[in-house]
Design a protein around this motif. Structure first.
Motif, PDB file in Angstrom:
ATOM      1  N   ARG A   7       2.123 -31.957 -15.263  1.00 22.16           N
ATOM      2  CA  ARG A   7       0.923 -31.630 -14.491  1.00 22.16           C
ATOM      3  C   ARG A   7      -0.270 -32.252 -15.203  1.00 22.16           C
ATOM      4  O   ARG A   7      -0.458 -32.050 -16.400  1.00 22.16           O
ATOM      5  N   VAL A   9      -4.235 -32.326 -15.855  1.00 25.29           N
ATOM      6  CA  VAL A   9      -5.281 -31.313 -15.825  1.00 25.29           C
ATOM      7  C   VAL A   9      -6.570 -31.971 -16.278  1.00 25.29           C
ATOM      8  O   VAL A   9      -6.618 -32.597 -17.333  1.00 25.29           O
ATOM      9  N   LEU A  17      -7.046 -25.534 -22.737  1.00 27.22           N
ATOM     10  CA  LEU A  17      -5.791 -25.766 -22.023  1.00 27.22           C
ATOM     11  C   LEU A  17      -4.611 -25.237 -22.840  1.00 27.22           C
ATOM     12  O   LEU A  17      -3.698 -24.602 -22.296  1.00 27.22           O
ATOM     13  N   LEU A 129      -1.799 -24.122 -13.700  1.00 26.96           N
ATOM     14  CA  LEU A 129      -2.800 -24.960 -14.371  1.00 26.96           C
ATOM     15  C   LEU A 129      -3.601 -25.747 -13.334  1.00 26.96           C
ATOM     16  O   LEU A 129      -3.044 -26.237 -12.368  1.00 26.96           O
ATOM     17  N   ASP A 130      -4.878 -25.876 -13.571  1.00 20.11           N
ATOM     18  CA  ASP A 130      -5.680 -26.707 -12.647  1.00 20.11           C
ATOM     19  C   ASP A 130      -6.661 -27.548 -13.387  1.00 20.11           C
ATOM     20  O   ASP A 130      -6.795 -27.552 -14.541  1.00 20.11           O
TER      21      ASP A 130
END
Length: 130
Positions: A7, A9, A17, A129-130
């Motif tokens: 992913r 981010v 993070l 998570l973004d």
């Protein structure tokens, strides 16, 4: 099939993070039992500067126990590695070893099902998570 899930981010810093990933792993029953700071290690050992790159050894004791009962050689794949890195292209990336891809050809149905369950939990972490 890839041997990892990932992913990208872009909305938080590396340290934030890292904490977020640890929190999300905990929500899914994983504890971080090892932490390898590649940037620090390379600087100390060979005096090389490297980007932020952290390897977390994540273990879900319930799954680990079941896996060891299904195959005592599975320890070579434990714990699940989760990597947090500053990518060369910019931004941050989180990757995790995909246990389901590793077990597809094992011939052990119990391990295949278990690895799929572990992958589902790791995907929940990634999706958070973004």
């Amino acid at each position: 099939m890839d041997f990892f899930i990932a992913r990208k981010v872009r909305t938080v810093g590396f340290d934030l993070l890292t904490e977020k990933v640890k929190q999300e792993l905990k929500k899914e029953g994983f504890g971080v039992i090892t932490e390898i700071d590649i940037k620090k290690t390379l600087k100390e050992k060979i005096n090389v500067d490297f980007r932020n790159y952290l390897i977390l050894g994540a273990c879900n004791p319930q799954f680990a126990h079941r896996a060891l009962l299904a195959d005592d050689k599975i320890g070579v794949l434990l714990p699940c590695n989760v990597v947090i890195q500053e990518s060369a292209a910019g931004g941050l990336e989180v990757m995790a070893f995909d246990p389901a891809s590793a077990m597809m050809d094992s011939g052990n149905g119990d391990l295949v099902r278990l690895a799929s369950d572990v992958r589902d939990k790791l995907m929940k972490v990634m999706d958070s998570l973004d």
